[in-house]
Design an enzyme around this catalytic site. Structure first.
Site, PDB file in Angstrom:
ATOM      1  N   TYR A 141       0.817  -1.215  -0.043  1.00  0.00           N
ATOM      2  CA  TYR A 141      -0.030  -0.027  -0.028  1.00  0.00           C
ATOM      3  C   TYR A 141       0.838   1.239  -0.008  1.00  0.00           C
ATOM      4  CZ  TYR A 141      -4.573  -1.774   0.570  1.00  0.00           C
ATOM      5  OH  TYR A 141      -6.109  -2.201   0.572  1.00  0.00           O
ATOM      6  N   LYS A 192       2.864 -15.286   1.812  1.00  0.00           N
ATOM      7  CA  LYS A 192       3.071 -16.140   0.624  1.00  0.00           C
ATOM      8  C   LYS A 192       4.440 -16.312   0.371  1.00  0.00           C
ATOM      9  CE  LYS A 192       1.374 -17.705  -3.262  1.00  0.00           C
ATOM     10  NZ  LYS A 192       0.365 -18.869  -3.257  1.00  0.00           N
ATOM     11  N   ASP A 224      -3.365 -17.905  -0.065  1.00  0.00           N
ATOM     12  CA  ASP A 224      -4.336 -18.661  -0.794  1.00  0.00           C
ATOM     13  C   ASP A 224      -5.093 -19.502   0.062  1.00  0.00           C
ATOM     14  OD1 ASP A 224      -1.917 -19.921  -0.797  1.00  0.00           O
ATOM     15  OD2 ASP A 224      -2.243 -20.501  -2.922  1.00  0.00           O
ATOM     16  N   ASP A 252     -12.418  -8.768   4.576  1.00  0.00           N
ATOM     17  CA  ASP A 252     -13.674  -8.865   4.018  1.00  0.00           C
ATOM     18  C   ASP A 252     -14.195 -10.185   3.849  1.00  0.00           C
ATOM     19  OD1 ASP A 252     -13.465  -6.093   3.261  1.00  0.00           O
ATOM     20  OD2 ASP A 252     -14.294  -6.387   1.281  1.00  0.00           O
TER      21      ASP A 252
END
Ligand code: IPM
Ligand code: MG
Length: 360
Positions: A141, A192, A224, A252
């Site tokens: 970000y 990851k 994932d 979310d």
């Protein structure tokens, strides 16, 4: 001395749900005799319209001088053609980074009254209580360099930088380990590291930090797989800790497990426990101004604010109890309504919480 709260309602449904949270705050002040002063500012699209930028220096200064910020939501189609550097979301991101609000706590708790509202089978989510700890001021970000450049052959190329310093990982890991100690004693770090060096370092540093928390059981999961496990068997998780972008996505997903993203508050804290509190959901421009939005996430964000930044745990408990009482009565906004319940608007829902709070 009275405590200072800065209220930043933002765009879309933000002002409507904020109005309900402020009613609840007034009622709480009345019942518990709290000494709290509220000031107001513009952020996001509302600030672009008024000041030309999504967060003015004056509003930022107000934020710095507040004990806590209650934030609504930002963004909407009206500002979609703003250049990236001046989008409504930049107001939010600037507040996070300028105030160093690196620790984002996003609980995903299922109110038992709403088990039927989840898209998963009730037995998969009954009793669900996950805390996602998202790093909020670093990662892709904020990483530099970033932008869109034109290559020699005239083709455009977009690029961002995914970067974490050791110290950034360490401080968010500490927050997560400490949260796990106070809860179920289990922490899952999500990365990851099979592909991205930056998250390989993330994993190493989290393991190093774990030495100080023998009472917490640490596990690791690739992002994932974590997304898959969240919808397959979400109750396996207690606390999850992850970087900024993975945390955005997974929170979310976790939120939706609870039936409505309209129910979930969040806290973003810095080292001084100064905090910004906001619903996990966005500005929902499609239903703005229609008295349809669920104000409960904003009201629960107020409860978190009182607990974490103002040390008013008893008042926070009472507000959370009032929300639960309202659900017990069968009152629902459109996003969580089910058969046999009473459909209510934003204002009526706020009134109902106030009523339960004052007449408990
Ligand atoms: C969130 C939101 C923000 C984010 C947006 C509005 C910038 O999605 O708080 O999760 O990506 O962090
Ligand atoms: Mg998000």
């Amino acid at each position: 001395m009275s405590k200072q709260i800065l209220c930043l309602p933002g765009d879309g449904i933000g002002p409507e749900i904020m109005a309900e949270a402020l009613k609840v705050l007034d009622a709480a002040k009345q019942r518990f005799g709290l000494d709290i002063e509220v000031s107001h500012g513009l952020v996001g699209g509302a600030a672009i319209d008024h000041d030309g930028v999504p967060l003015s220096d004056e509003t930022l200064a107000l934020a710095r001088n507040s004990d806590a910020i209650l934030f609504g939501a930002v963004g909407g189609p009206k500002w979609d053609d703003q250049p990236m550097a001046n989008r409504p979301e930049k107001g939010l991101l600037k507040l996070r980074s300028e105030l160093d609000l690196f620790a984002n706590l996003r609980p995903a708790i299922l109110f038992p009254q709403l088990a039927e509202a989840s898209s998963l089978k009730p037995e998969l989510v009954a009793g669900l209580d996950i805390l996602i700890v998202r790093e909020l001021t670093g990662g892709i970000y904020f990483g530099e360099p970033r932008g869109v450049r034109t290559l020699e052959n005239g083709e455009r190329e977009g690029y961002n930088t995914y970067v974490y310093r050791e110290s950034e990982v360490r401080r968010i890991a500490k927050v997560a380990f400490e949260a796990a100690q106070k809860r179920g004693g289990r922490l899952c770090s999500v990365d990851k590291s099979n592909v991205l060096e930056v998250t390989g370092l993330w994993r190493e540093v989290v393991i190093e930090e774990s030495a100080g928390y023998n009472d917490v059981e640490l596990s690791h999961m690739y992002v994932d797989n974590a997304a898959m496990q969240l919808v397959r068997a979400p109750k396996q998780f207690d606390v999850m800790v992850t970087g900024n972008m993975f945390g955005d996505i997974l929170s979310d997903c976790a939120a939706m497990l609870t039936g409505s993203i309209g129910m979930l508050p969040s806290a973003s804290l810095n080292e001084k426990n100064q905090g910004m509190y906001e619903p996990v959901h966005g500005s929902a421009p499609d239903i703005a101004g229609e008295n349809k939005a669920n104000p409960l996430a904003q009201i629960l964000s107020l409860a978190m604010l009182l607990r974490y930044s103002l040390g008013e745990g008893t008042t926070a408990d009472a507000i959370e109890k009032a929300v639960s009482d309202v659900l017990d009565k069968g009152y629902r906004t459109g996003d969580i309504v089910s058969e046999g319940c009473q459909l209510m608007g934003t204002v009526e829902m706020g009134d109902a919480v106030v009523d339960c709070l004052l007449n408990a």
